[in-house]
Design an enzyme around this catalytic site. Structure first.
Site, PDB file in Angstrom:
ATOM      1  N   ARG B 109      66.273  46.400 -16.475  1.00 14.68           N
ATOM      2  CA  ARG B 109      64.957  45.825 -16.154  1.00 14.68           C
ATOM      3  C   ARG B 109      63.831  46.575 -16.868  1.00 14.68           C
ATOM      4  O   ARG B 109      62.897  45.968 -17.396  1.00 14.68           O
ATOM      5  CB  ARG B 109      64.762  45.819 -14.626  1.00 14.68           C
ATOM      6  CG  ARG B 109      63.463  45.310 -14.073  1.00 14.68           C
ATOM      7  CD  ARG B 109      62.966  43.931 -14.522  1.00 14.68           C
ATOM      8  NE  ARG B 109      63.958  42.925 -14.680  1.00 14.68           N
ATOM      9  CZ  ARG B 109      63.934  42.013 -15.668  1.00 14.68           C
ATOM     10  NH1 ARG B 109      62.957  42.004 -16.563  1.00 14.68           N
ATOM     11  NH2 ARG B 109      64.886  41.117 -15.768  1.00 14.68           N
ATOM     12  N   LYS B 176      26.248  47.592 -27.922  1.00  7.47           N
ATOM     13  CA  LYS B 176      26.296  46.346 -27.167  1.00  7.47           C
ATOM     14  C   LYS B 176      24.973  46.105 -26.455  1.00  7.47           C
ATOM     15  O   LYS B 176      24.049  46.917 -26.529  1.00  7.47           O
ATOM     16  CB  LYS B 176      27.467  46.395 -26.183  1.00  7.47           C
ATOM     17  CG  LYS B 176      28.811  46.685 -26.889  1.00  7.47           C
ATOM     18  CD  LYS B 176      29.986  46.464 -25.985  1.00  7.47           C
ATOM     19  CE  LYS B 176      30.340  44.973 -25.921  1.00  7.47           C
ATOM     20  NZ  LYS B 176      31.625  44.756 -25.231  1.00  7.47           N
ATOM     21  N   GLU B 205      26.048  44.201 -31.479  1.00  6.42           N
ATOM     22  CA  GLU B 205      26.314  42.935 -30.798  1.00  6.42           C
ATOM     23  C   GLU B 205      25.082  42.035 -30.872  1.00  6.42           C
ATOM     24  O   GLU B 205      23.975  42.460 -30.559  1.00  6.42           O
ATOM     25  CB  GLU B 205      26.656  43.225 -29.326  1.00  6.42           C
ATOM     26  CG  GLU B 205      27.091  41.995 -28.549  1.00  6.42           C
ATOM     27  CD  GLU B 205      27.406  42.336 -27.092  1.00  6.42           C
ATOM     28  OE1 GLU B 205      28.584  42.443 -26.740  1.00  6.42           O
ATOM     29  OE2 GLU B 205      26.455  42.502 -26.307  1.00  6.42           O
TER      30      GLU B 205
END
Lengths: 291, 291, 291, 291, 291, 291
Positions: B109, B176, B205
């Site tokens: 797994r 930003k 940005e």
């Protein structure tokens, strides 16, 4: 206090929270930290920000958000409007974070990644749970979890109203096809497990109704009906006559879950809750200067 | 040798591989390990198993599979049919694993979760890359990665043919909206960053064409066109006249990526590559006894 | 404040406390934590509990109890009636713990295991110390400690009034039979050690009176009388005439310690203080609801 | 290969082995390592040594001995005469270790402490198991383990022929007196646990026969008969009529275990197996120079 | 085998080597590893490189170089021309490293930083040792080491022919001015230390001849002559008459060391060996393609 | 609050501070801690101490001092007279520390080692920065840092007014001689790097003016002038005509830096700032009893 943000019906170890937050912060801060914030924002600048759910969903992970900011600057103040397990509409304001602007931006992505991931799992779980309401079926997660996040994702499943199947290979006796084959048959495998002395219930994976018969004969406590057709599931419910618990499993979709629930199984395990749930869309909105 | 399974165009630190595998194995084995296998399968039983991709996709994570089994039993033998970065059809056999049956089941797994997660990211990336072929646009990932798995997922993006945007807050100057606002405007924020003395390119940005003008005026190296309409993107390409690199960003879908690429941007960053890619469906099929 | 609970005559590093508590809690909480408490006790339920020594003994480990509960819920309040090193009668109330019931039950076993183990060591030590009172002999522990708990057990020995022999292979020059044999004799081994330049005292293991002579001739600072009869010990004391310190060692029982002390040795080292002391019997009694 | 030294009926994670050995070696080597050996023994000196059980017992921990020496010098050669789980007489030679003398002495105490502690637990367990042979009762350990060594000690219990009760608070539903009291009664506590959705069997602690009645009425799967007199245990067996499993618990001695077993309980849990078992007496005897 | 590269007169724990190399590699590789090498050098490119000492000095750290490359690619081959402790002229070739070019460049800086730092310490030590040859004085290091590198730097001091003073606060009884002052005088401080029961020698810091008298009266084993003039040192040697060991300390330069040695002290401790030694100048020269 | 002691122009992750302090304290405290203080100073003794810079310099590391004492005793009070980045004269009092005497002495050496090392780096940096004032040149550090302390030393460089070159192999594209050679030339290496898709600036190492031409032709963003004569540097500045940034590198001394700065380069990288800066001389002076 991060603690009171936990879902009341579930446990999440403070050790797990600390480890996950430390690891996630370390990989985002790197060695030089948030250089853009250091360069552009004076150190003493305060800020206030709101964590907003852009989409509707079930919230899971608020204590991790609190722990992230606490690690960056103990003086950051957190005020949450809810705790984990809450269902929210799109555009809900989840919590307000106030403190030094640099530290808040430094923790933004880590906090949102943790909250978005866990809320994504909780939201997916809740959708399955909602759809099988009124039946006896419980929605469970599997071990198909994101590597390194198992305890957190299992917690998120509970936030969404689901139940936890085994956490690892060590807390359930689940005899799968390979065990059966390598141990030469269901009867012998179950006998081995009983002799092992564990008091855990014994679950046997069945792909056919013939195997259902054999597993019932071996007095298994739970039958994992693996990839069975809805017709066969219905038949298994009849054959079983309430003796063992029945669990449906194998690539279960929302529709499949509803059909299985109506067929009368006790438990439906859904790997997609954890291995493929999209993150919940969140943002951190800096709203106004504080102080 | 796990090493030769790496994608030739990308680096993945052996320290990251070891840490991820150790952590993932620990949470699956728990304290008592694979009790079902211990109870049902004699210790000396050998087995051979094949890792199979049930669905088509791009493979990423084979060295982690090898490391998982090596940690459980050094004598396990691995024979891979490919290395990371390979595109495979559904039902492809990826690798053969031979060794003690108990150890193989104990690692199953963990190995599949790691391989499934990374291959899911690589596959999603490849689909975006394929669709923008013929344009100048490069598909990039973001920092919206699974907490604790960033280096691995960035590697998976490269396996899928994509490119890596910044790894953390410390290896790019990305101004930003919050930086702009807290630093009182684009011009001042860029000036701060230049004064910081880093030689990293400066990215700004921009949400509007007005901001595009301001960022170009401030001589930004890269413009992040955030949630811009395709029309505005096209306009930004014209205004730019090749001065800065242009990057499209913000909830980008496959269709959005194609449109942005045609609009002429240089880079398209897609958070969904890592935060919401479903895992690739895999299985470990025990085929026959070895020895 | 966990700090003021320490025995005033001994040091225990806060790093050791934190590491031991984290490790012990992790193995008891596992991945899902105290599921019985989560299922049965409402999250806001408060509780008050008293840690009680069921048997008489010397207490050691109270700071670890405090640290265990602090890690689970910082709001838990601790009020201790004593500090480490106190001798208590059976049924003595050691400390009161108040806080959220779930967290208190989650920490119960970890806290009691730590306190019981260290108090067991302190109690066993104290018994030896009490019996040799009035002689020059000091009771010391050895390196036969529980793996992973050495610093804690050495601290417990001091809580019980004993002394610490070396903590590891690196803080004493102890020439044992194998060193002597591999270095070709006592004289040569001591010469090597002196040439090594350490200022640590040089101790030489002696099994016979002949070796005692040789070690004294080589001017050893301490003689380890290994498994020697009481008669030989007495003889060694005479031969020594106060030149070196003499240490009795080897499967020492309470009676053996008394005899060795009367024979006139300076130090008696007892491995059983740490490798075989039974834990002190303790309980956490929830007495009444708080608030 | 350390692996083949494991008891065939039990699992011990390689991660646990590595962590325990690293921690134990670190505390014995300190910062300067085995200074006496460095000073007295030339670096190239080879040695051969035999690990000997001075007392009779059941062996547990050989893979840890191998891992200890492997960490100090990969060229050390290990040849074991048995694997974990073997019963040996006093003075049995367990394994031969050959390699550089310095490294062998550096690892001696760490290896013996680990092997002595685990073999002590296995030996104590075996004694209880032997005494109840012929009854239906199984001997189990509790969570009263040495802090930091739980997985290892649980493994040692299996080496001794015992069975493992829960490993932590997270893998069993065990409703104890405090849960009952805080949840307002047995019936309500069991109902809470069932609603929690776990498939684990529900065990209820009973101190009186009245509580036995209530727990059976609430359909508990297992009853923990806590500190009950043998007469009451016998009565509980009658009342139960095979419905639930019965477990005797509480300060169980060898004699108490025999009596409880004869009274007909299914399981006897003995804290002393881990919290108070004396270490098995062992030595490392350097026998002759190799090469 | 890294092991055989160790200086024969000193111990360096494999646990320390592994921890130091892992930490140093992690900070140099970061998350994305050696991106320049990944971009420019085909994965299968082999290389051969030589580690060269550009300046003369004493070598320390070769096992760390070997461990660095082994961690990056187990197939890298190492051939050393010497072991730690060797004195080399400028331009000496120390070792040859052969293997995948990418891995070799990835490890270059980490390997050189470790080797350069330790060889710098060894070289500085050797210079002091050389200058006091012919006197009774031994050159010792202090605890003024680089944070995180103490065990490694203490080892480097031995490679340079020096001796190790205490490794930490826990392996020596060194009564300094603050202890004296807080314990109300030398006599009382020494008495406290004797009562503490440690067998470690007792060292007392003396700044004046009056304190030398008091310390001798209190029967201290070692006197630390702190920042004393050479005349006072000479006087202290006379007063002492061989009773205690004398150690000169405090901002000792090469000239100061020679003077102190001639004055007759037994030990000279020099903080600058570790806190201010420049790194030895080294390079990794890629010489030709291998294979 | 450790936080406010940081240099306002630089970031230092709280995770790095915690890790460095924990590691350094652990190696100084060892297993038994400050045994001399435990033996000589009563536990309740309070003290006040002042951290003093014995020599003039630039301070870096005050938050690490605060974190060291906080870890030993949360009740210790810190009052700093400045923050990191301050230039101080010899004998300046930096901060006052008040609290339990034992804890203060236990932390003394760790705190001073950290502060001394970082202040040494900051001081060396400041001297270079001061000397090139008035030119366009910026002083940068390299990756020749102390293993394990990179993030801290890079921070110290900023405290001294310097700038940070790359933090690791992963945050800059720096094509050095070996890359050029293994990739068959500058043009090809630069092309490979551009194709790699990173937006990082491309720096090329040039040892000759011919290579400067080739690198400019390949449109490198930065040229690393390696070990070039001042004349050649001046020539490179002319050839460059402002196209690329120019960086001087290679064994740069104070005088060399001034000459390079006057020659017109943009950046001067100095390995000695971190690999060979002597520690700043500091002391902790216990001044009077508090309370």
């Amino acid at each position: 206090m991060a603690r009171s943000l936990l879902c009341p019906d579930a446990f999440l170890s403070p050790l797990e929270i600390d480890a996950a937050v430390t690891r996630a912060l370390a990989e985002d801060l790197g060695r030089a930290g948030d250089i853009t914030a250091t360069a552009t924002i004076p150190e003493e600048t305060p800020a206030r920000a709101i964590v907003v759910a852009r989409a509707a969903g079930v919230i899971s992970g608020l204590p991790l958000v609190a722990a992230t900011f606490a690690k960056l600057a103990p003086e950051i103040d957190i005020a949450a409007n809810m705790r984990d397990g809450a269902s929210v509409a799109a555009k809900t304001e989840l919590m307000t974070v106030s403190g030094p602007a640099r530290a808040m931006l430094a923790g933004e992505r880590t906090a949102l990644n943790l909250l978005g991931r866990l809320s994504g799992v909780a939201t997916a779980t809740h959708e399955f749970v909602r759809r099988v309401t009124g039946t006896r079926a419980r929605i469970c997660c599997t071990r198909k979890t994101t590597p390194g996040l198992r305890a957190l994702e299992k917690y998120a499943v509970r936030c969404g109203g689901g139940f936890n199947h085994r956490f690892g290979r060590d807390d359930a006796m689940l005899i799968k096809d390979n065990h059966i084959w390598l141990a030469s048959g269901i009867a012998r495998a179950v006998a081995c497990v009983r002799a092992f002395g564990s008091t855990l219930p014994v679950e046997v994976e069945c792909e056919t109704l013939d195997e259902v018969d054999k597993a019932l004969e071996a007095r298994a406590d739970i039958l994992l009906l693996d990839n069975m057709s809805i017709d066969d599931m219905r038949r298994a419910v009849e054959i079983n006559r309430g003796r063992a618990k029945l669990e449906a499993s194998g690539g279960v979709t929302l529709e499949g879950a509803v059909a299985a629930a109506k067929a009368g199984v006790d438990r439906i395990s859904v790997g997609a809750l954890t291995h493929s749930a999209p993150a919940l869309d969140l943002s951190l909105e800096v709203t106004k200067t504080w102080r």
